[in-house]
Write a protein that holds these residues in place. Structure first.
Motif, PDB file in Angstrom:
ATOM      1  N   SER A 119       0.837  -1.199   0.000  1.00  0.00           N
ATOM      2  CA  SER A 119       0.000   0.000   0.000  1.00  0.00           C
ATOM      3  C   SER A 119       0.871   1.246   0.000  1.00  0.00           C
ATOM      4  O   SER A 119       2.045   1.212   0.396  1.00  0.00           O
ATOM      5  N   GLY A 120       0.260   2.348  -0.424  1.00  0.00           N
ATOM      6  CA  GLY A 120       0.949   3.633  -0.417  1.00  0.00           C
ATOM      7  C   GLY A 120       1.322   4.045   0.996  1.00  0.00           C
ATOM      8  O   GLY A 120       2.365   4.667   1.222  1.00  0.00           O
ATOM      9  N   THR A 121       0.470   3.707   1.943  1.00  0.00           N
ATOM     10  CA  THR A 121       0.745   4.027   3.346  1.00  0.00           C
ATOM     11  C   THR A 121       2.074   3.420   3.792  1.00  0.00           C
ATOM     12  O   THR A 121       2.914   4.089   4.394  1.00  0.00           O
ATOM     13  N   TYR A 147      -2.420  14.258   1.688  1.00  0.00           N
ATOM     14  CA  TYR A 147      -2.664  12.941   2.283  1.00  0.00           C
ATOM     15  C   TYR A 147      -1.556  12.002   1.834  1.00  0.00           C
ATOM     16  O   TYR A 147      -1.255  11.915   0.642  1.00  0.00           O
ATOM     17  N   HIS A 148      -0.955  11.339   2.807  1.00  0.00           N
ATOM     18  CA  HIS A 148       0.124  10.408   2.475  1.00  0.00           C
ATOM     19  C   HIS A 148      -0.144   9.024   3.053  1.00  0.00           C
ATOM     20  O   HIS A 148       0.771   8.311   3.430  1.00  0.00           O
ATOM     21  N   GLY A 149      -1.420   8.681   3.163  1.00  0.00           N
ATOM     22  CA  GLY A 149      -1.778   7.422   3.783  1.00  0.00           C
ATOM     23  C   GLY A 149      -2.035   7.640   5.259  1.00  0.00           C
ATOM     24  O   GLY A 149      -1.899   8.752   5.772  1.00  0.00           O
ATOM     25  N   GLU A 207       2.798  16.089  -2.061  1.00  0.00           N
ATOM     26  CA  GLU A 207       2.222  15.599  -3.313  1.00  0.00           C
ATOM     27  C   GLU A 207       2.583  16.669  -4.341  1.00  0.00           C
ATOM     28  O   GLU A 207       2.174  17.824  -4.172  1.00  0.00           O
ATOM     29  N   ASN A 212      -5.720  15.425  -2.834  1.00  0.00           N
ATOM     30  CA  ASN A 212      -6.524  14.903  -1.736  1.00  0.00           C
ATOM     31  C   ASN A 212      -7.234  15.996  -0.942  1.00  0.00           C
ATOM     32  O   ASN A 212      -7.771  15.757   0.134  1.00  0.00           O
ATOM     33  N   ASP A 240       5.350  12.429  -3.142  1.00  0.00           N
ATOM     34  CA  ASP A 240       4.340  11.382  -3.106  1.00  0.00           C
ATOM     35  C   ASP A 240       3.570  11.413  -4.426  1.00  0.00           C
ATOM     36  O   ASP A 240       2.712  12.264  -4.641  1.00  0.00           O
ATOM     37  N   VAL A 242       1.725   8.878  -5.521  1.00  0.00           N
ATOM     38  CA  VAL A 242       0.789   7.744  -5.484  1.00  0.00           C
ATOM     39  C   VAL A 242      -0.366   7.986  -6.466  1.00  0.00           C
ATOM     40  O   VAL A 242      -0.798   7.066  -7.153  1.00  0.00           O
ATOM     41  N   ILE A 243      -0.816   9.232  -6.561  1.00  0.00           N
ATOM     42  CA  ILE A 243      -1.858   9.551  -7.548  1.00  0.00           C
ATOM     43  C   ILE A 243      -1.263   9.978  -8.893  1.00  0.00           C
ATOM     44  O   ILE A 243      -1.650   9.484  -9.946  1.00  0.00           O
ATOM     45  N   LYS A 268      -1.229   3.070  -6.387  1.00  0.00           N
ATOM     46  CA  LYS A 268      -2.391   3.124  -7.279  1.00  0.00           C
ATOM     47  C   LYS A 268      -2.087   2.553  -8.683  1.00  0.00           C
ATOM     48  O   LYS A 268      -2.090   1.345  -8.818  1.00  0.00           O
TER      49      LYS A 268
HETATM   50  C1  LIG Z   1      -4.009   6.970  -1.798  1.00  0.00           C
HETATM   51  C2  LIG Z   1      -2.834   7.757  -1.392  1.00  0.00           C
HETATM   52  C3  LIG Z   1      -1.894   7.286  -0.460  1.00  0.00           C
HETATM   53  C4  LIG Z   1      -2.108   6.028   0.334  1.00  0.00           C
HETATM   54  O1  LIG Z   1      -2.104   4.878  -0.435  1.00  0.00           O
HETATM   55  P1  LIG Z   1      -2.860   3.585   0.140  1.00  0.00           P
HETATM   56  O2  LIG Z   1      -2.512   2.530  -0.865  1.00  0.00           O
HETATM   57  O3  LIG Z   1      -4.304   3.922   0.210  1.00  0.00           O
HETATM   58  O4  LIG Z   1      -2.274   3.306   1.483  1.00  0.00           O
HETATM   59  C5  LIG Z   1      -0.753   8.027  -0.237  1.00  0.00           C
HETATM   60  N1  LIG Z   1      -0.538   9.179  -0.888  1.00  0.00           N
HETATM   61  C6  LIG Z   1      -1.421   9.673  -1.773  1.00  0.00           C
HETATM   62  C7  LIG Z   1      -1.100  10.948  -2.484  1.00  0.00           C
HETATM   63  C8  LIG Z   1      -2.608   9.001  -2.035  1.00  0.00           C
HETATM   64  O5  LIG Z   1      -3.499   9.522  -2.869  1.00  0.00           O
END
Ligand SMILES: *Cc1c(COP(=O)(O)O)cnc(C)c1O
Length: 432
Positions: A119-121, A147-149, A207, A212, A240, A242-243, A268
């Protein structure tokens, strides 16, 4: 306007709330911030969702970002099915991990080596541990609304589900965990300068394209300032993605903006709808992780063969043509939603593959602006969209995720539904 059939969803929800807190396994799915109960999904087909009552929706959540090719893409499914026949998990090294790592390194300029997580977390947790180990410092700077998880130390003023629920942080986070976190408003150069002078920072975490708190891009020069402050103070810049990673461009937001990270968090899209995420950076930093180095990190299902197969198939489908198409689809949707709104006070903000409709007089530039939006009207508009077969993110603070599966015809139907939904907000036609 007919409302949604919801007999089965309502039945399932009644059982779910007895068994799962709030009836869900992740808060935003509960749809509380748009004033309704959750919709239970039966299946996805391309850009569309079908719920357990047979309602069909054009989906703009797309699992919150992983499904850049839409639901059940045949090539992604085939890759997962083939991998599954060989066994679902070994807890041992597999060829796919090497291939996926190479595919990521080929795309992300600043990533020479990576560690996969589920997971991103987890990837964020590891990035922070690594940054602290590499610098010998403890404080970490983050931005309000980012948001970073659900990492303890980074929940302070986090966006996403926490923004929706207006919780400043979370009970259960020890003071010690939050004490190491410095929170600065996004797009505020002076606050950033002061914080980076006042604290000895291990990392500046951001980010690069915050999504988020809704989509709130950096003002001109702000990302460059992050890089400059990190370099000037010896902190690591942790971006970050993740998105944004593999979504806004082949090389993520770092390719678009030219501002590179010391450590990059990915998630993601990298897992193509299965649980996978990663943390990457320069070899000398990444080699500090166990077993090459002594910074501990592990995971039973890290680099899981099914997730790796889905991620590889997803990345393989993302050629330059795909990014151009996704940008066109997003622009078409953004323009259509602006037309639909007419003089209604909303701001449609977009980046390739991402979009937010802010119910405000001007586009937010930080978390406080985003929180000042007319959340009530957003909620009513979302309910009106749902009853017209469009599934928007059920929170003002989450981005829309148009995908490569969204056709021009589906975008046109979305705009039609949006026009009717705005009319219902103005009190023209039926209200929902
Ligand atoms: C979704 C998200 C996370 C967390 O990822 P998970 O897989 O849900 O733990 C971390 N950072 C950003 C920018 C996100 O959008």
């Amino acid at each position: 306007m007919a409302s949604l059939r919801d007999r089965r969803s309502a039945e399932l929800y009644r059982r779910a709330v007895e068994l799962l807190p709030g009836g869900v396994n992740s808060p935003v799915r509960a749809m509380r911030s748009i004033g309704r109960d959750p919709i239970f999904i039966a299946r996805g087909e391309g850009a569309e969702l079908v719920d357990v009552d047979g309602n069909r929706f054009i989906d703009y959540v797309c699992s919150w970002g992983p499904l850049i090719h839409g639901h059940a893409h045949p090539q992604v499914l085939a890759a997962v099915q083939e991998a599954a026949t060989l066994g679902t998990s070994f807890g041992a090294a597999t060829p796919g991990e090497v291939e996926l790592a190479a595919a990521v390194v080929a795309r992300m300029e600043r990533v020479e080596m990576l560690r996969m997580t589920s997971s991103g977390t987890e990837a964020t947790m590891t990035a922070i541990r690594l940054a602290r180990a590499a610098t010998g410092r403890e404080h970490v700077l983050k931005f309000a609304g980012a948001y970073h998880g659900h990492v303890d130390g980074l929940l302070a003023q986090a966006g996403s589900g926490l923004a929706t629920q207006a919780l400043p942080a979370s009970p259960g986070v020890p003071q010690g965990a939050a004490a190491g976190t410095v929170v600065v408003p996004w797009n505020d150069p002076e606050a950033l300068r002061q914080a980076t002078e006042r604290y000895e920072l291990a990392a500046i975490v951001a980010e690069p394209l915050p999504a988020n708190m809704g989509l709130v891009a950096a003002r001109e020069g702000f990302l460059e300032l992050l890089r400059e402050r990190a370099d000037a103070t010896g902190a690591l810049l942790v971006l970050d993605e993740v998105i944004s990673g593999f979504r806004v461009a082949r090389g993520g937001a770092q390719e678009l903006t030219g501002v590179g990270a010391d450590l990059t968090i990915m998630g993601k899209v990298i897992g193509g709808g299965l649980p996978a995420a990663a943390l990457g950076g320069r070899t000398e930093l990444m080699r500090m992780l166990a077993p090459a180095g002594d910074v501990y990190q592990a995971g039973t299902l890290s680099g899981n063969p099914l997730a790796v197969a889905a991620g590889l198939a997803t990345l393989a489908l993302l050629d330059e043509g795909a990014y151009a198409r996704l940008a066109t689809t997003t622009e078409r949707l953004a323009a259509g939603l602006r037309d639909a709104a007419g003089d209604y006070p909303v701001q449609v903000v977009s980046a390739p593959g991402l979009l937010t409709v802010f119910f405000s007089e001007r586009a937010p530039s930080d978390f406080a602006d985003a929180q000042a939006c007319d959340l009530d009207s957003y909620a009513r508009w979302c309910r009106a969209l749902l009853s017209r077969g469009v599934y928007p993110p059920p929170s003002q603070f989450e981005a829309w995720f148009p995908s490569l599966a969204h056709s021009a015809e589906q975008i046109a139907r979305t705009v039609e539904a949006a026009t009717a939904a705005f009319a219902s907000l103005r009190g023209v036609g039926a209200t929902v």
